[in-house]
Design an enzyme around this catalytic site. Sequence first.
Site, mmCIF file in Angstrom:
data_model
loop_
_atom_site.group_PDB
_atom_site.id
_atom_site.type_symbol
_atom_site.label_atom_id
_atom_site.label_comp_id
_atom_site.label_asym_id
_atom_site.label_seq_id
_atom_site.Cartn_x
_atom_site.Cartn_y
_atom_site.Cartn_z
ATOM 1 C CG ASP A 1 -51.020 -5.646 106.854
ATOM 2 O OD1 ASP A 1 -51.259 -5.223 105.710
ATOM 3 O OD2 ASP A 1 -50.032 -6.379 107.103
ATOM 4 C CG ASP B 1 -45.918 -7.988 108.615
ATOM 5 O OD1 ASP B 1 -46.571 -7.671 107.591
ATOM 6 O OD2 ASP B 1 -44.887 -8.682 108.579
ATOM 7 C CB THR B 2 -51.546 -9.823 108.044
ATOM 8 O OG1 THR B 2 -51.636 -8.946 106.908
ATOM 9 C CG2 THR B 2 -52.300 -9.207 109.214
ATOM 10 C CD GLU C 1 -46.841 -9.050 102.001
ATOM 11 O OE1 GLU C 1 -47.821 -8.737 101.313
ATOM 12 O OE2 GLU C 1 -46.180 -8.217 102.651
ATOM 13 N NE ARG D 1 -49.020 2.006 103.075
ATOM 14 C CZ ARG D 1 -48.485 0.778 103.193
ATOM 15 N NH1 ARG D 1 -49.102 -0.255 102.657
ATOM 16 N NH2 ARG D 1 -47.351 0.596 103.839
ATOM 17 N NE ARG E 1 -48.841 -2.324 106.527
ATOM 18 C CZ ARG E 1 -48.691 -3.046 107.636
ATOM 19 N NH1 ARG E 1 -49.490 -2.851 108.665
ATOM 20 N NH2 ARG E 1 -47.735 -3.945 107.709
#
Length: 264
Positions: A77, A96-97, A99, A141, A91
Amino acid sequence: MLMKKWLISLLFVMTILAGCGTATIEEEQTDPTAADSTTEETMSQESKTPSEKPEQAETPDDEHFATATVSRVVDGDTVHIELDGQGETVRLLLVDTPETKHPNLPVQPFGPEASEFAVEKLAGKEIQIEFDGPERDKYDRLLGYIWVDGENFNQLLLEEGLARYAYVYDPPYIHQDEMKQAEQRAREAEIGIWSIDGYVTDDGFHHEGVEDAPQENQEAHTPDEDVYYANCTEAREAGVTPLHEGDPGYGSHMDGDGDGVACE
């Protein structure tokens, strides 16, 4: 005497006939003139009527779009880009992927797969960033949707079961409905992150509940393997050269002189 009367009568008849003929000729000559006048009037009116212009196709509002090139994939992501000659970090919005590089977390299931999918779809590609709300987060970001080859990459992550719909701070969002639907389809199909019971939570990914899987992923995917280039040609095509030791994608097989800088 009789002859004289006959001649007078003949002359009288001829005079009448001649008059009728002249009137006929004058009428015939008058009609074309009237027709020409009517034609000229019609043409004059047409020339004064403004011509209709074809309707122009509506151009898309690109005020919220920016064109850039992906220089490096950080993870599923987050990517680095070149925008107007400057390096920026993006971002991805609303996704949300798992970690892969968190300092306090192990490599989570389907994190490496999300990174690999991002490399496959984005590395070295020209993209369009669509902004929706605040353009930057607290880490400075850029925040946005990434469009590549006409597709919303953020939504693709959800459809593939490689991300959850998350970080909804400033609704409503332009693409929220279709992205929620994409997540729901992946959830119902039990693919990717949805194939592990209890793994996806409202706060992220409950990796402690997945025995052995995180350790297996760590063994199979070192940081350098999250982004892998078989040779310098691939790295150059992705626009990430030179690669320094420690950079995602760096490999000793591309560092011929062993100085810690590959594909110089």
